[in-house]
Scaffold this motif. Structure first.
Motif, PDB file in Angstrom:
ATOM      1  N   GLY A 153      -3.908   6.244   6.868  1.00 34.51           N
ATOM      2  CA  GLY A 153      -3.956   6.991   5.618  1.00 34.51           C
ATOM      3  C   GLY A 153      -2.809   7.967   5.439  1.00 34.51           C
ATOM      4  N   ILE A 154      -1.855   7.982   6.358  1.00 35.07           N
ATOM      5  CA  ILE A 154      -0.709   8.880   6.277  1.00 35.07           C
ATOM      6  C   ILE A 154       0.546   8.121   6.707  1.00 35.07           C
ATOM      7  CG2 ILE A 154      -2.045  10.982   6.711  1.00 35.07           C
ATOM      8  CD1 ILE A 154      -1.016  10.852   9.614  1.00 35.07           C
ATOM      9  N   ARG A 155       1.697   8.676   6.363  1.00 34.80           N
ATOM     10  CA  ARG A 155       2.949   8.131   6.849  1.00 34.80           C
ATOM     11  C   ARG A 155       3.395   8.937   8.069  1.00 34.80           C
ATOM     12  NH1 ARG A 155       6.846   5.777   2.157  1.00 34.80           N
ATOM     13  NH2 ARG A 155       5.262   4.596   1.025  1.00 34.80           N
ATOM     14  N   PRO A 156       3.992   8.276   9.040  1.00 35.49           N
ATOM     15  CA  PRO A 156       4.412   9.019  10.236  1.00 35.49           C
ATOM     16  C   PRO A 156       5.644   9.871   9.954  1.00 35.49           C
ATOM     17  CG  PRO A 156       5.197   6.765  10.360  1.00 35.49           C
ATOM     18  CD  PRO A 156       4.353   6.848   9.116  1.00 35.49           C
ATOM     19  N   ALA A 157       5.864  10.843  10.836  1.00 33.81           N
ATOM     20  CA  ALA A 157       7.084  11.632  10.744  1.00 33.81           C
ATOM     21  C   ALA A 157       8.266  10.852  11.326  1.00 33.81           C
ATOM     22  CB  ALA A 157       6.916  12.958  11.493  1.00 33.81           C
ATOM     23  N   ARG A 158       7.948   9.945  12.268  1.00 34.19           N
ATOM     24  CA  ARG A 158       9.011   9.199  12.919  1.00 34.19           C
ATOM     25  C   ARG A 158       8.465   7.907  13.501  1.00 34.19           C
ATOM     26  NH1 ARG A 158      10.785  13.145  15.620  1.00 34.19           N
ATOM     27  NH2 ARG A 158      10.099  12.761  17.753  1.00 34.19           N
ATOM     28  N   ALA A 192     -10.256  11.881  16.999  1.00 33.14           N
ATOM     29  CA  ALA A 192      -9.444  12.999  16.523  1.00 33.14           C
ATOM     30  C   ALA A 192      -8.265  12.483  15.710  1.00 33.14           C
ATOM     31  CB  ALA A 192      -8.940  13.819  17.710  1.00 33.14           C
ATOM     32  N   ARG A 193      -7.704  13.352  14.924  1.00 34.49           N
ATOM     33  CA  ARG A 193      -6.562  12.976  14.096  1.00 34.49           C
ATOM     34  C   ARG A 193      -5.395  12.580  14.999  1.00 34.49           C
ATOM     35  NH1 ARG A 193      -5.119  14.006   8.801  1.00 34.49           N
ATOM     36  NH2 ARG A 193      -2.882  14.073   8.351  1.00 34.49           N
ATOM     37  N   PRO A 194      -4.793  11.426  14.767  1.00 33.32           N
ATOM     38  CA  PRO A 194      -3.700  10.970  15.641  1.00 33.32           C
ATOM     39  C   PRO A 194      -2.420  11.757  15.417  1.00 33.32           C
ATOM     40  CG  PRO A 194      -3.956   9.463  13.804  1.00 33.32           C
ATOM     41  CD  PRO A 194      -5.086  10.456  13.698  1.00 33.32           C
ATOM     42  N   GLY A 195      -1.464  11.575  16.328  1.00 35.05           N
ATOM     43  CA  GLY A 195      -0.171  12.209  16.182  1.00 35.05           C
ATOM     44  C   GLY A 195       0.650  11.565  15.082  1.00 35.05           C
ATOM     45  N   ASP A 196       1.763  12.198  14.740  1.00 36.23           N
ATOM     46  CA  ASP A 196       2.577  11.713  13.615  1.00 36.23           C
ATOM     47  C   ASP A 196       3.845  10.995  14.065  1.00 36.23           C
ATOM     48  OD1 ASP A 196       3.888  13.877  14.637  1.00 36.23           O
ATOM     49  OD2 ASP A 196       4.159  14.924  12.728  1.00 36.23           O
TER      50      ASP A 196
END
Length: 234
Positions: free
Chosen positions: A129-134, A71-75
């Motif tokens: 493939g994404i940048r985290p929010a924190r 599943a898509r991981p958390g940010d």
């Protein structure tokens, strides 16, 4: 993973037994000899060395399939490192988990410095493939330095008390390390943790699940996904 991508050919034991033995080894703190004994109690005569070969041959392939279907991981990314001694030489296992405790990536390195932290962050950004929010880390300055070198503008919280999520993720591996009487080589350690974390990610319910029924449903779905990954279902 399709049935054709994992081959059980030339193995005299059925695929269900092989997959079950590999699952036992990576899911629970069991030695190869204990798994041999558990199977013997069921009337199945398999040597511990055979279980070891199965784990080496099939574990990585199973983990690779599980990650493709994850599943898509958390940010929110929690980063931490733990000391691992192999043949008397200290190494550092760098690990990233999200806010639900799922392991995003981990890499064994000989250094605990900015270059090592940067390598972990680079791998994370490429794989996710994404940048985290924190970003949440302990007080190690290497994380902040690596973030600046990579020009990451995300919010970075650096406080030991905020990073319990990542620190607690080391505990299951520490338990396995004791059962295995330490790791024999850096490569063996890296291979083991990659499979171990993929299996644990699948079967351990996220922290957001807080009731027995939801945990039961989560594990039923996990077994379905495991059967698909091990090519036990079409």
């Amino acid at each position: 993973m399709s049935a054709g991508s994992v081959s059980y050919k030339r193995h005299r034991f059925p695929s269900e037994l092989i997959a079950h033995a590999v699952w036992l080894y990576f899911r629970f703190p069991l030695s190869f000899r204990l798994i041999e004994e558990m199977l013997l109690e069921r009337g199945i005569v398999v040597s511990y060395e055979t279980v070891r070969r199965w784990s080496l041959k099939f574990g990585v392939a199973f983990a690779r399939s599980l990650r493709r279907k994850a599943a898509r991981p958390g940010d929110i990314w929690h980063l931490d490192e733990v000391r691992v001694v192999i043949h008397g030489r200290p190494h550092w296992l760098w690990r990233a988990v999200d806010q639900d405790g799922y392991v995003l990536d981990e890499i064994l390195q000989t250094r605990r410095n900015t270059k090592a932290a940067r390598r972990l962050l680079t791998r994370l950004l490429k794989k996710q493939g994404i940048r985290p929010a924190r970003l949440v880390t302990d007080k190690l300055g290497s994380y902040g330095a690596a973030r600046r070198k990579l020009r990451l503008t995300v919010r970075h919280l650096s406080h030991k008390g905020l990073n319990n999520r990542a620190e607690n993720s080391h505990l299951p591996l520490r338990k396995r390390e004791r059962v295995m009487q330490k790791f024999r080589s850096p490569g063996g350690c890296q291979r083991f943790v990659s499979v171990f974390s993929a299996v644990r990610n699948l079967f351990v319910p996220p922290h957001s699940i807080d009731n027995a029924l939801s945990r039961h449903i989560h594990r039923i779905r996990a077994f379905v996904q495991w059967n698909n990954a091990t090519a036990l279902t079409a």
